[in-house]
Design an enzyme around this catalytic site. Structure first.
Site, PDB file in Angstrom:
ATOM      1  N   LYS A  17       0.886  -1.167   0.000  1.00 27.20           N
ATOM      2  CA  LYS A  17       0.000   0.000   0.000  1.00 27.20           C
ATOM      3  C   LYS A  17       0.921   1.212   0.000  1.00 27.20           C
ATOM      4  O   LYS A  17       1.571   1.502   1.002  1.00 27.20           O
ATOM      5  CB  LYS A  17      -0.920   0.006   1.226  1.00 27.20           C
ATOM      6  CG  LYS A  17      -1.712   1.310   1.349  1.00 27.20           C
ATOM      7  CD  LYS A  17      -2.579   1.361   2.595  1.00 27.20           C
ATOM      8  CE  LYS A  17      -3.018   2.787   2.862  1.00 27.20           C
ATOM      9  NZ  LYS A  17      -3.927   2.900   4.011  1.00 27.20           N
ATOM     10  N   GLY A  39      -8.668   9.114   8.812  1.00 30.12           N
ATOM     11  CA  GLY A  39      -9.076   9.245  10.207  1.00 30.12           C
ATOM     12  C   GLY A  39     -10.157  10.279  10.462  1.00 30.12           C
ATOM     13  O   GLY A  39     -10.553  10.491  11.607  1.00 30.12           O
ATOM     14  N   ALA A  45      -9.587   5.204   3.246  1.00 27.41           N
ATOM     15  CA  ALA A  45      -9.485   6.395   4.104  1.00 27.41           C
ATOM     16  C   ALA A  45     -10.739   7.263   4.103  1.00 27.41           C
ATOM     17  O   ALA A  45     -11.329   7.516   3.060  1.00 27.41           O
ATOM     18  CB  ALA A  45      -8.299   7.256   3.735  1.00 27.41           C
ATOM     19  N   GLY A  46     -11.116   7.676   5.297  1.00 27.16           N
ATOM     20  CA  GLY A  46     -12.185   8.651   5.457  1.00 27.16           C
ATOM     21  C   GLY A  46     -13.528   8.078   5.851  1.00 27.16           C
ATOM     22  O   GLY A  46     -14.460   8.813   6.173  1.00 27.16           O
ATOM     23  N   ASN A  81      -9.721   1.618   9.031  1.00 28.62           N
ATOM     24  CA  ASN A  81      -9.017   1.287  10.271  1.00 28.62           C
ATOM     25  C   ASN A  81      -9.631   2.004  11.467  1.00 28.62           C
ATOM     26  O   ASN A  81     -10.248   1.404  12.341  1.00 28.62           O
ATOM     27  CB  ASN A  81      -7.531   1.647  10.116  1.00 28.62           C
ATOM     28  CG  ASN A  81      -6.658   1.141  11.257  1.00 28.62           C
ATOM     29  OD1 ASN A  81      -5.472   0.937  11.086  1.00 28.62           O
ATOM     30  ND2 ASN A  81      -7.185   0.920  12.451  1.00 28.62           N
ATOM     31  N   THR A  82      -9.512   3.341  11.474  1.00 25.06           N
ATOM     32  CA  THR A  82      -9.906   4.122  12.640  1.00 25.06           C
ATOM     33  C   THR A  82     -11.376   3.899  13.028  1.00 25.06           C
ATOM     34  O   THR A  82     -11.685   3.806  14.225  1.00 25.06           O
ATOM     35  CB  THR A  82      -9.662   5.620  12.376  1.00 25.06           C
ATOM     36  OG1 THR A  82      -8.330   5.786  11.893  1.00 25.06           O
ATOM     37  CG2 THR A  82      -9.838   6.434  13.641  1.00 25.06           C
TER      38      THR A  82
END
Lengths: 65, 257
Positions: free
Chosen positions: B96, B157, B184-185, B206-207
């Site tokens: 990645k 995040g 992401a996001g 992830n977050t």
């Protein structure tokens, strides 16, 4: 010889990368090494001659997103 | 089942491994999500330290595919070297690729990204570029040798969810044959459903899971959301209309007056 290892200054007698890892108590096949921003393969560490002022990075697996 | 560059995966959810309350909760969240790909990173090891070994041992025990990242790299050189180090440690050519261009937004330096992608593709890597939703950059990444694209839908995040639906829809339309993974996001399962309904092939997050009050429950919820969004996309959704249309047949309606 003065070296920078993971951002910290060290003065060591080691002359090869493999010796440096042993002296600083780094061991394990999960470690990756770079000298002056270039990868040094595991198999090449024993023959890789260090020079004064070299910057060494020793990395291992960590959480990531 | 999801065929990603020749690898058959049971899930269209890719999960990050950072920020969980504990290693045990990380492991449970991975299992609950149904994911078969997790992202990992490389960081400086302490002299005599075993942190990396313990984490690597945990990840291997999960039996999932590894997607190492080049997180926090700000230059082409850093990203390329990190990718090579990751290939040696993790034993995979998947990477990645992140080349960060802005400290505040963590948006990619797309110029450096394309350059690093070209170097790594020529070196045999399978590059998963973390990019924006810019179509021209996407074209350049494909020309550089990338076979998959990972556009953000909002800053890393931020949990904002897809802030530019039009751009994502446009990207999907322009690259019908390229695996597109929203990376992401994403903040909540409904965001995942939304991008999957647009026809994106997978999501990486992830977050939103790791920082949830119950990461294991949230991992499970995202797994279901990704499946639901994909099935909806494949099933052909109706288009919205400005007028009401009765769903109950009017034929045979009784008249009482």
């Amino acid at each position: 010889m003065k070296l920078t290892v993971n951002g910290e200054a060290h003065e060591v007698a080691a002359t090869t990368l493999a010796e440096l890892l042993a002296v600083l108590d780094y061991e394990g096949d999960w470690l990756a090494t770079a000298v002056n921003s270039d990868l040094v393969h595991k198999a090449k560490r024993a023959e890789f001659q260090l020079s004064d002022g070299d910057r060494i990075e020793i990395l291992s697996p960590m959480q990531g997103g | 089942m999801f065929d990603l560059l020749g690898t058959t995966l049971p899930s269209r959810l890719l999960l990050g491994t950072a920020q969980y309350p504990s290693p045990a909760i990380l492991a449970d969240a991975v299992k609950a999500s149904g994911t078969s790909v997790v992202t990992v990173s490389l960081r400086r090891e302490m002299a005599g330290g075993r942190a990396g070994e313990q984490f690597w041992s945990l990840i291997r025990s999960l039996g999932v595919k590894i997607l190492p990242n080049t997180a926090s790299c700000h230059s082409v050189k850093e990203a390329v070297t990190t990718a090579k180090m990751a290939r040696e440690v993790f034993g995979t050519g998947w990477i990645k690729l992140e080349v960060i261009g802005n400290h505040d937004t963590l948006q990619p330096d797309v110029f450096g990204l394309v350059e690093a992608a070209r170097i790594l593709c020529e070196d045999g890597f399978t590059v998963f570029p973390y990019t924006t939703d810019d179509l021209v950059v996407a074209e350049r990444l494909l020309e550089a040798g990338c076979k998959v694209l990972m556009p953000w839908c909002a800053p890393i995040g931020s949990a904002l969810g897809p802030v530019n639906i039009m751009a994502l829809r446009s990207m999907r339309g322009h690259f019908p044959g390229v695996p597109l993974i929203v990376d992401a996001g994403l903040g909540r399962p409904s965001h995942a459903v939304t991008v999957m309904e647009l026809g994106f092939d997978a999501v990486l997050l992830n977050t939103a899971v790791a920082k949830a009050a119950d990461p294991v429950g949230m991992a499970r919820a995202f797994g279901k959301a990704v499946d639901a969004g994909r099935e909806a996309f494949c099933s052909g959704m109706i288009e919205p209309r400005d007028v009401a249309v009765p769903s109950t047949p009017t034929i045979g309606r009784p008249i009482f007056s």
